[in-house]
Each structure stands twice: as structure tokens, then as C-alpha cells.
Design an enzyme around this catalytic site. Structure first.
Site, PDB file in Angstrom:
ATOM      1  N   HIS A  74      43.066  48.556  40.929  1.00  0.00           N
ATOM      2  CA  HIS A  74      43.581  49.786  40.317  1.00  0.00           C
ATOM      3  C   HIS A  74      42.891  50.049  38.987  1.00  0.00           C
ATOM      4  CE1 HIS A  74      47.672  50.331  42.526  1.00  0.00           C
ATOM      5  NE2 HIS A  74      46.684  50.069  43.347  1.00  0.00           N
ATOM      6  N   TYR A 203      55.520  53.761  35.703  1.00  0.00           N
ATOM      7  CA  TYR A 203      56.546  53.248  34.792  1.00  0.00           C
ATOM      8  C   TYR A 203      57.346  54.455  34.296  1.00  0.00           C
ATOM      9  CZ  TYR A 203      54.110  48.716  34.400  1.00  0.00           C
ATOM     10  OH  TYR A 203      53.539  47.487  34.652  1.00  0.00           O
ATOM     11  N   PRO A 294      59.067  41.365  32.129  1.00  0.00           N
ATOM     12  CA  PRO A 294      58.027  41.722  33.103  1.00  0.00           C
ATOM     13  C   PRO A 294      57.351  43.076  32.874  1.00  0.00           C
ATOM     14  CG  PRO A 294      60.203  41.951  34.081  1.00  0.00           C
ATOM     15  CD  PRO A 294      60.410  41.339  32.746  1.00  0.00           C
ATOM     16  N   LYS A 298      52.566  40.423  32.393  1.00  0.00           N
ATOM     17  CA  LYS A 298      51.740  39.378  31.775  1.00  0.00           C
ATOM     18  C   LYS A 298      52.061  37.949  32.196  1.00  0.00           C
ATOM     19  CE  LYS A 298      48.943  41.808  29.532  1.00  0.00           C
ATOM     20  NZ  LYS A 298      48.046  42.103  30.624  1.00  0.00           N
ATOM     21  N   TYR A 386      46.949  45.900  28.600  1.00  0.00           N
ATOM     22  CA  TYR A 386      47.392  45.847  30.000  1.00  0.00           C
ATOM     23  C   TYR A 386      46.352  45.154  30.880  1.00  0.00           C
ATOM     24  CZ  TYR A 386      50.155  47.236  34.042  1.00  0.00           C
ATOM     25  OH  TYR A 386      50.943  47.208  35.168  1.00  0.00           O
TER      26      TYR A 386
END
Ligand code: APR
Ligand code: PHB
Length: 392
Positions: A74, A203, A294, A298, A386
Site C-alpha cells: 500500500h 482511519y 494499535p 507499530k 507510519y
């Protein structure tokens, strides 16, 4: 019964199994002890996002063959708030780096397969594991296996036994400094047999609470909704889950496809770090030493990073007696751990509705979300964290 090994590894999660794999490649002898059964460990649904740098290491060291084939690469994620969805182009902002979607459960199965091929010991259902003589140069692990008491003499012990393991609590009181934060919420996670409704993770910030759309494969969706930390999943029949997901992820002109729910579970949220990640001849790695909520994806990446550092340091020391990298192990790992701790906390507080939340918090969250989705500087901060920062 007494046996000897160079590195005694407690726990067969991603940290313990990968450490065993890396050390075996260097010709170093290990024994892995796991409290649960092979079936249990291979069925536990856990995280699913692997940083490219970590995926590259898995592939280079021969543990990422299936990840390379089946993992979904992704290049972005979406943040949703105020009824709008905004794409964060991770790769454009972070030097082309990507993330790979691949279930931790699958990785654990791959690593178990590799270990069994080597013929080296991996004992499931090891009971009453305890660690001793950590301050001597012959630490000892005692356990019960197949009805017999056993003891394993080691050069070092690797505590890879997760947050609720026995290794960290075996360190004498007063040695460790502990840092933690509890959150007033948890996540209810489901695995659903339905094609993911979005190609990229979403998200979502919503007045009812956070929701996340993720995936495992072109046929399997992984979805989460914010709930109470002590929530009983039994109180969430399938209809209620889909209704909450539809409300929180819903968007004009887009539909969330529903399907049979295969698995359901509640995850608590916590931030925790202990320092140092070592006592004498005991080295802690992964969740045994630190936990992140979460939201930043990570946990798995940190666990794998720790054992890469540890494997290289142990190899130096066992081969040539050079202890410099081993002595630096805790400091080296903690720099990355604290970056991930901050990032995970930051994502969490930006996206969730806390129990004691007030209108001021809401305004700050929305302002931060608007900033992150409109300023390249702010979006780059999110993106590079990220996809994983190499050094800080
Ligand atoms: N003796 C032997 N094994 C034990 C003991 C014990 N006393 N206690 C726990 N274990 C085992 C657990 O059953 C588990 O299989 O140690 C293993 C620890 O694995 P994980 O919890 O997966 O931890 P880690 O390998 O550090 O991986 C971290 O897991 O929880 C997720 O989000 C986290 O993705 C991250 C990853
Ligand atoms: C997951 O797919 O399980 C997942 C994805 C992103 C997260 C957490 C979990 O932040």
C-alpha cells in the site's frame, strides 16, 4: 533433565520466532519455549501492517517468501472526519516507501514452518517456565514439558514472552523504570468474509468514536470499532457491529459491504515502556518490554526491529567476545521505541473519543486532522512515522 544452549528464547510470537530464525542463520544454537499450543499460536488474530524496511529484512533473511508473494503493498491511507475522507499519500511524502499488509498470524505460521524445517527445538505447551541466575554468566530456564521437569542452561536468555510473560517480572524490584499510560477505551475487532470496501486503510474519527477499515486479503476485511476497554464482545451481536461500522465509516457515495463475521475480539489499549530492556544476561524484546496502542500499527514492527538488533549484537558477542553492540542493545532499541510510542499516542488521541472528552478536545482533534490532511509538512510527519523511521 538438563540441557544446554547458547540462547534460551522464551515465547514463540513474532519476536521469539524471528530471533530464533536470525540466530540459526548465524550458526548460533537456540531453544524456543512457548506456553501455548501450536494451534493456538497459529490462530490468534493480531496486527497486519508491516513497514517496508521490516518487510525487506524478512525477505532478505529468507522469512518473507510468502509475505513477498501474498502481502499487499500500500502507498497511502485515508483519514476520515467531518463527513469527508482524505488520502494521505504515504509513499509520495516518505521517499517512495510503502507498507505491506500481511497478517501477523500468517507471519507466525511462516516462522514456525521455517523453525521446524531446521529441526532445532521449539517446544509448545511448555508449562511453569521460570528464569533464574540472571546476574551470573550461566542463566537458567526451568520448565515442565511432556510431564517432566526440565532445565535449560544458557549463555543468555531472551525474554520474548509478551506483555503478560514471566521474564520481565523476574527482574528484581527497583531495577527497571516503567512508563505507562492507560486509555479509557479499547477496540472491538472483527474479521469478515467480504471483499474490503476500500483499497486502502481508512482511519475514521466520528462523534460516536473511532472506526478503522483494514484488510487481510482481497476476500477478507479486518474492521475495528472503538468500545469500552472491558467490553464483552457477547454484547455486540453482528447486526450491532455492522450498524456501528456503517455509521462511523459511512460516506455519501460509498458503501461498506457486509459479510459473515469469522472472528470477534476486544483489544485493550495501553502505552508502556520499561527501561532498560536488559538485566544481566536477560534481554527483553517486543511486547515483553513495550506496548503501543494499535492506532499507529507499530507493535509488530517494533518487536521485529528489537530482535534484528539483538540478533546482530549476540552474533558479535558470541563469535568474537565483542560486547559493544550488546551493551548498547537497550539504548539502540529505546530510541525507536520512544518514537513509536509518541506516534502511536498521537494518532490515538487525535482519532478517539475519550471518556472525559469535552468540546475543547473535539475542536483540537478536528483542527489537527485538518492540518494533517492539508499541510504537506504535517502530512509528511504522519507519513514518515507510519512507514517507519530508520533512525532518530
Ligand atoms: N512461557 C512461555 N511462553 C510464554 C509465556 C511463558 N510464561 N508467557 C507468554 N508466552 C508466549 C505467548 O503465548 C506468546 O506466544 O510468548 C509469546 C509472546 O508473543 P506476542 O505476544 O505476540 O509478543 P511479541 O512476539 O513481542 O510480538 C509483538 O504481538 O501483541 C502483538 O501488537 C503486538 O504486534 C505486536 C506483537
Ligand atoms: C490491522 O489490519 O489489524 C490493523 C491495521 C492498522 C492498525 C491496526 C491494526 O493501525
Amino acid at each position: 533433565m538438563s540441557t544446554r544452549t547458547q540462547v534460551g528464547i522464551v515465547g514463540a510470537g513474532p519476536a521469539g520466532l524471528m530471533l530464533g530464525h536470525l540466530l540459526h542463520r548465524e550458526g548460533i544454537d537456540t531453544v524456543i519455549l512457548e506456553a501455548r499450543s501450536r494451534e493456538y499460536v497459529g490462530a490468534r488474530i493480531r496486527a497486519g501492517v508491516v513497514e517496508q524496511g521490516i518487510a525487506d529484512i524478512l525477505i532478505e533473511t529468507g522469512a518473507g517468501e510468502r509475505l513477498g508473494r501474498e502481502g499487499l503493498v500500500h502507498q497511502g491511507i485515508a483519514l476520515q472526519f467531518d463527513g469527508e475522507r482524505h488520502r494521505v499519500p504515504l509513499s509520495d511524502l516518505a521517499d517512495g516507501r510503502t507498507i505491506v499488509i500481511y497478517g501477523q498470524t500468517e507471519l507466525v505460521k511462516d516462522l514456525i514452518g521455517l523453525r521446524l524445517e531446521t529441526g532445532r527445538p521449539l517446544h509448545f505447551e511448555a508449562d511453569d517456565v521460570s528464569v533464574h541466575d540472571l546476574e551470573t554468566d550461566r542463566p537458567l530456564i526451568r520448565y515442565r514439558h511432556e510431564g517432566r521437569d526440565r532445565q535449560l542452561e544458557c549463555d543468555v536468555v531472551a525474554g520474548c514472552d509478551g506483555f503478560h510473560g514471566v521474564c520481565r517480572p523476574s527482574i528484581p524490584t527497583g531495577v527497571l523504570s516503567e512508563f505507562s499510560r492507560e486509555y479509557s477505551f479499547g477496540w472491538l475487532g472483527i474479521l469478515a468474509a467480504v471483499a474490503p470496501s476500500s483499497d486502502e486503510l481508512v482511519y475514521a474519527h466520528h462523534e460516536h468514536g473511532f472506526a478503522l477499515l483494514s484488510l487481510r486479503s482481497p476476500e477478507l476485511s479486518r474492521l475495528y470499532i472503538q468500545c469500552r476497554p472491558d467490553e464483552d464482545p457477547a454484547g455486540w451481536p453482528d447486526d450491532r457491529i455492522w450498524e456501528a461500522l456503517q455509521t462511523r465509516l459511512g460516506l455519501e457515495g460509498w458503501t461498506l459491504a457486509e459479510g459473515p463475521i469469522l472472528e470477534k475480539g476486544v483489544t485493550g489499549m495501553r502505552s508502556y515502556v520499561c527501561e532498560p530492556m536488559r538485566h544481566g544476561r536477560l534481554f527483553l524484546a517486543g511486547d515483553a518490554a513495550h506496548i503501543v496502542p494499535p492506532t499507529g500499527a507499530k507493535g509488530l514492527n517494533l518487536a521485529l526491529h528489537d530482535v534484528c538488533v539483538l540478533a546482530a549484537a549476540l552474533t558479535d558477542w558470541l563469535r568474537s567476545g565483542d560486547a559493544a553492540a550488546l551493551d548498547a542493545y537497550s539504548d539502540t532499541c529505546l530510541r525507536r521505541v520512544w518514537r513509536a510510542e509518541h506516534f502511536s499516542w498521537w494518532m490515538t488521541q487525535m482519532l478517539h473519543r475519550a471518556e472525559d472528552h469535552d468540546p475543547f478536545d473535539l475542536k483540537l482533534q478536528l483542527s489537527q486532522l485538518r492540518y494533517v490532511t492539508s499541510s504537506d509538512a504535517a502530512a509528511t510527519t504522519l507519513a514518515e512515522n507510519y512507514v517507519g523511521l530508520e533512525t532518530v
